[in-house]
Structures are given as C-alpha cells and as structure tokens.
Design a protein around this motif. Structure first.
Motif, PDB file in Angstrom:
ATOM      1  N   PRO A  17       0.832  -1.213   0.000  1.00  0.00           N
ATOM      2  CA  PRO A  17       0.000   0.000   0.000  1.00  0.00           C
ATOM      3  C   PRO A  17       0.863   1.258   0.000  1.00  0.00           C
ATOM      4  O   PRO A  17       2.056   1.209   0.307  1.00  0.00           O
ATOM      5  N   LEU A  18       0.269   2.387  -0.355  1.00  0.00           N
ATOM      6  CA  LEU A  18       0.991   3.663  -0.280  1.00  0.00           C
ATOM      7  C   LEU A  18       1.315   3.984   1.170  1.00  0.00           C
ATOM      8  O   LEU A  18       0.506   3.725   2.057  1.00  0.00           O
ATOM      9  N   HIS A  19       2.498   4.570   1.388  1.00  0.00           N
ATOM     10  CA  HIS A  19       2.878   5.057   2.718  1.00  0.00           C
ATOM     11  C   HIS A  19       3.071   6.569   2.611  1.00  0.00           C
ATOM     12  O   HIS A  19       2.840   7.165   1.547  1.00  0.00           O
ATOM     13  N   PHE A  20       3.511   7.173   3.700  1.00  0.00           N
ATOM     14  CA  PHE A  20       3.590   8.628   3.705  1.00  0.00           C
ATOM     15  C   PHE A  20       4.551   9.160   2.624  1.00  0.00           C
ATOM     16  O   PHE A  20       4.272  10.177   1.983  1.00  0.00           O
ATOM     17  N   GLY A  21       5.653   8.456   2.395  1.00  0.00           N
ATOM     18  CA  GLY A  21       6.613   8.896   1.366  1.00  0.00           C
ATOM     19  C   GLY A  21       5.988   8.865  -0.019  1.00  0.00           C
ATOM     20  O   GLY A  21       6.192   9.779  -0.842  1.00  0.00           O
ATOM     21  N   SER A  22       5.207   7.825  -0.314  1.00  0.00           N
ATOM     22  CA  SER A  22       4.577   7.771  -1.642  1.00  0.00           C
ATOM     23  C   SER A  22       3.452   8.789  -1.751  1.00  0.00           C
ATOM     24  O   SER A  22       3.194   9.328  -2.832  1.00  0.00           O
ATOM     25  N   LEU A  23       2.798   9.101  -0.611  1.00  0.00           N
ATOM     26  CA  LEU A  23       1.780  10.161  -0.651  1.00  0.00           C
ATOM     27  C   LEU A  23       2.431  11.500  -1.052  1.00  0.00           C
ATOM     28  O   LEU A  23       1.872  12.246  -1.863  1.00  0.00           O
ATOM     29  N   VAL A  24       3.605  11.778  -0.509  1.00  0.00           N
ATOM     30  CA  VAL A  24       4.286  13.036  -0.828  1.00  0.00           C
ATOM     31  C   VAL A  24       4.577  13.112  -2.334  1.00  0.00           C
ATOM     32  O   VAL A  24       4.339  14.140  -2.983  1.00  0.00           O
ATOM     33  N   ALA A  25       5.062  12.022  -2.916  1.00  0.00           N
ATOM     34  CA  ALA A  25       5.367  12.022  -4.358  1.00  0.00           C
ATOM     35  C   ALA A  25       4.082  12.149  -5.185  1.00  0.00           C
ATOM     36  O   ALA A  25       4.025  12.931  -6.146  1.00  0.00           O
ATOM     37  N   ALA A  26       3.048  11.399  -4.802  1.00  0.00           N
ATOM     38  CA  ALA A  26       1.786  11.469  -5.550  1.00  0.00           C
ATOM     39  C   ALA A  26       1.185  12.868  -5.461  1.00  0.00           C
ATOM     40  O   ALA A  26       0.741  13.444  -6.462  1.00  0.00           O
ATOM     41  N   LEU A  27       1.191  13.422  -4.254  1.00  0.00           N
ATOM     42  CA  LEU A  27       0.596  14.737  -4.033  1.00  0.00           C
ATOM     43  C   LEU A  27       1.333  15.809  -4.840  1.00  0.00           C
ATOM     44  O   LEU A  27       0.697  16.657  -5.488  1.00  0.00           O
ATOM     45  N   ALA A  28       2.665  15.774  -4.825  1.00  0.00           N
ATOM     46  CA  ALA A  28       3.438  16.788  -5.566  1.00  0.00           C
ATOM     47  C   ALA A  28       3.125  16.696  -7.051  1.00  0.00           C
ATOM     48  O   ALA A  28       2.923  17.717  -7.727  1.00  0.00           O
ATOM     49  N   HIS A 224      12.248  16.447  -9.019  1.00  0.00           N
ATOM     50  CA  HIS A 224      12.377  15.362  -8.037  1.00  0.00           C
ATOM     51  C   HIS A 224      12.158  15.913  -6.636  1.00  0.00           C
ATOM     52  O   HIS A 224      12.910  16.772  -6.179  1.00  0.00           O
ATOM     53  N   VAL A 225      11.122  15.397  -5.988  1.00  0.00           N
ATOM     54  CA  VAL A 225      10.738  15.914  -4.668  1.00  0.00           C
ATOM     55  C   VAL A 225      11.489  15.143  -3.576  1.00  0.00           C
ATOM     56  O   VAL A 225      11.885  14.001  -3.784  1.00  0.00           O
ATOM     57  N   PRO A 226      11.701  15.798  -2.417  1.00  0.00           N
ATOM     58  CA  PRO A 226      12.564  15.185  -1.409  1.00  0.00           C
ATOM     59  C   PRO A 226      12.030  13.854  -0.914  1.00  0.00           C
ATOM     60  O   PRO A 226      10.829  13.642  -0.818  1.00  0.00           O
ATOM     61  N   PRO A 291      11.547  21.847  -0.890  1.00  0.00           N
ATOM     62  CA  PRO A 291      12.965  21.714  -0.498  1.00  0.00           C
ATOM     63  C   PRO A 291      13.693  20.635  -1.303  1.00  0.00           C
ATOM     64  O   PRO A 291      13.053  19.774  -1.922  1.00  0.00           O
ATOM     65  N   THR A 292      15.021  20.680  -1.263  1.00  0.00           N
ATOM     66  CA  THR A 292      15.811  19.715  -2.042  1.00  0.00           C
ATOM     67  C   THR A 292      16.286  18.537  -1.194  1.00  0.00           C
ATOM     68  O   THR A 292      16.538  17.466  -1.723  1.00  0.00           O
ATOM     69  N   GLN A 293      16.429  18.756   0.104  1.00  0.00           N
ATOM     70  CA  GLN A 293      17.072  17.729   0.941  1.00  0.00           C
ATOM     71  C   GLN A 293      16.063  16.702   1.465  1.00  0.00           C
ATOM     72  O   GLN A 293      14.891  17.035   1.636  1.00  0.00           O
ATOM     73  N   PRO A 294      16.526  15.466   1.756  1.00  0.00           N
ATOM     74  CA  PRO A 294      15.633  14.476   2.370  1.00  0.00           C
ATOM     75  C   PRO A 294      15.068  15.025   3.682  1.00  0.00           C
ATOM     76  O   PRO A 294      15.718  15.824   4.361  1.00  0.00           O
TER      77      PRO A 294
END
Ligand code: GLU
Length: 301
Positions: A17-28, A224-226, A291-294
C-alpha cells in the motif's frame, strides 16, 4: 480547463500500500498537474512481477481516491505492455545500441559502485560475449559524455553515464524488461510532458534521457521531490517497514505532506477534509518552494 501542454503522471510499483513517502510524491505530481490545468495519469509499474503484492494495485487506487487524488483516463498497467517494450528493444538492437551480457550478479559483485550504491558495469561483455557463454541480459552501450539536464527543484545537473553507471540493463537476465526501458517507453506512449517523482530516482534521469535519445522519443521536464525518511535516515519503504497511509485522519496526513513539500496549509485548514486542503494547495502551489534535501517526518498516524 485541461491543457494538453501538461500531462503528468504517478507511477507507483504495487509492492504494497501507499505510505507517507509515496503520498508526498503522488501529491506533488498531482498538484503540479492541477495547478497547471493539466492532466494527471496513473501508471501501475508492476513490471517486477516477483516483487509485486497481490491486491496492492487495487489498494493504491482506493487510497488515491480516498485522499482526493483523482486521475484522468485509464490506468496504464505495465504487465500488459511487453509487446511495446519488446518493440523498443528490437529498435535498440537494430541500431546496435545494445549488447547481450553473460555476467552474473556474483561476477559483478566486486565492481566499483557509484554514490547510489549501484554497480558501475565494468564493460565485460561490451565487445562480445566471453567464449562459450550465452547472453543472459541486454545492456545499452553508454558513451563517455556528460548528459546535462535541468531539474525544476534541483537545478542544472549532469552525469557521465560511462563513469558513473556504465552500460545499463534494459532486459534482465530473468527475462523481465528493466524499469529504465519501460518508464521511457510508457512516458512517451502516455504523452507525459512533466515528470514529478521522488528524489531516489533523480540519478535514473540521465539513463532515461539517453534512452529517449536513442529511441527518438521526447524528453519530459523533470522535478524530483525530497525523500521522506524515518528517524534512522532511511527512505520510507516497504523494506523499512513504513506503515500504510491511514484510512482515517486523511486531512492530517495531507497537511503534513503539504508541510514537508514547503506548502504548510493555514491553521484554519488543519483539520479539513482532503478536498479543502487540495483546493487550497492547487491555488498556492509553487514548485520552487519545495525543499531539495531528504526530510525526516514522523507521520505519527
Ligand atoms: N515505480 C517507481 C517507484 O514506485 C516510480 C517510477 C517513476 O516515477 O519513474 O518508485
């Protein structure tokens, strides 16, 4: 108004399933498309069959819907696209861009690695297979030149494929087409103009641009999002046991995702439903604020 000059996409691998990191990429990627009046497509990257989890593709689509991330058109499914990838590989063979490789993983284990921890292919089979050995994989021969590209978040970047990657795999020894080839073929097939994805894929971009050039395909614009990490600094992923996105408290998760993307929502929206937050965020989206950094984020959800 939909603008054909912007077609974006989200391309999850259904390994869970999607986790918080994949939500950030999908949302961006959703916000960047919607803010531009563009289309947003979904592509299910179930290429690596052994890594896919049964039912995960359906779960991911239900999660996107629940979080208000509506997509346009049909979902493209990579496991149904082998004929297109085979045609691209044939074109690469005809132009002499690829060669068969007999190397096994253990034979390559001692080769130097790049900053991403990937093996830099030492060129063993580039000028012909060793006597008596059969080809297992297909690799693209890369030139000793710098590939330059512009990332909308990271700025001007370049990579020398020969020095930092080496000849890379487009069809794997297990018979599966490699991610690099499938992504390039499908981005072109779907007419993708803008790729917004996680920074773990930043240094895949030069390989993809090189393949686009070899196949005569257009190069999209990249951003590319952090990466989102856990407290140990590891990327949130199935391997690092990232929890699935919650079914409830979706507004809380979205507000945190917006905050890590440099777009903290106003306090009065903090407890909103997804639609309210997404409407605010599409109106305020500025990719240069990302932002650029992890980022370490504890969704605590
Ligand atoms: N399927 C890849 C992933 O889930 C994303 C590929 C891409 O966006 O190019 O990491």
């Amino acid at each position: 108004m939909r603008s054909p000059s912007y077609i974006g996409r989200f391309a999850p691998s259904p390994t869970g399933p999607l986790h918080f990191g994949s939500l950030v990429a999908a949302l961006a990627s959703w916000l960047d498309a919607r803010a531009a009046g563009g289309q947003w497509l979904v592509r299910m990257e179930d290429l690596d069959r052994p890594r896919c989890e049964p039912g995960a593709a359906g779960t991911i689509l239900r999660q996107l819907e629940a979080y208000g991330l509506a997509w346009d058109g049909e979902v493209l499914v990579q496991s149904q696209r082998d004929a297109a990838y085979a045609a691209a590989l044939d074109a690469l063979k005809e132009s002499g861009a690829v060669f068969p490789c007999a190397c096994t993983r253990s034979q390559l284990a001692a080769a130097p690695r790049n900053d991403e921890g990937e093996i830099i292919y030492p060129g063993t089979c580039r000028n012909g297979l060793p006597a008596g050995q059969a080809g297992r994989a297909w690799r693209v021969r890369v030139p000793d030149v710098n590939i330059h590209f512009h990332d909308r978040i990271h700025g001007e970047l370049q990579q020398n494929l020969a020095g930092e990657v080496g000849d890379f795999v487009v069809k794997r020894a297990d018979g599966l087409f490699a991610y690099q080839l499938a992504a390039v073929v499908d981005d072109a097939f779907q007419g993708i103009t803008h790729v917004v994805r996680g920074a773990d894929l930043l240094w895949n971009t030069p390989r993809q641009i090189y393949l686009q050039n070899r196949l005569g395909l257009p190069t999209p614009v990249y951003a590319h999002v952090p990466l989102i990490t856990n407290a140990a600094g590891q990327k949130l992923s199935k391997q690092t046991l990232a929890p699935a996105l919650p079914d409830d408290r979706r507004g809380t998760a979205l507000a945190l995702a917006l905050t890590v993307l440099g777009h903290p929502p106003p306090a009065e929206l903090a407890d909103s439903e997804p639609d309210g937050l997404l409407a605010w965020a599409s109106a305020h989206w500025q990719i240069e604020n990302v932002p650029t950094q992890p980022i370490f984020a504890n969704p605590g959800l």
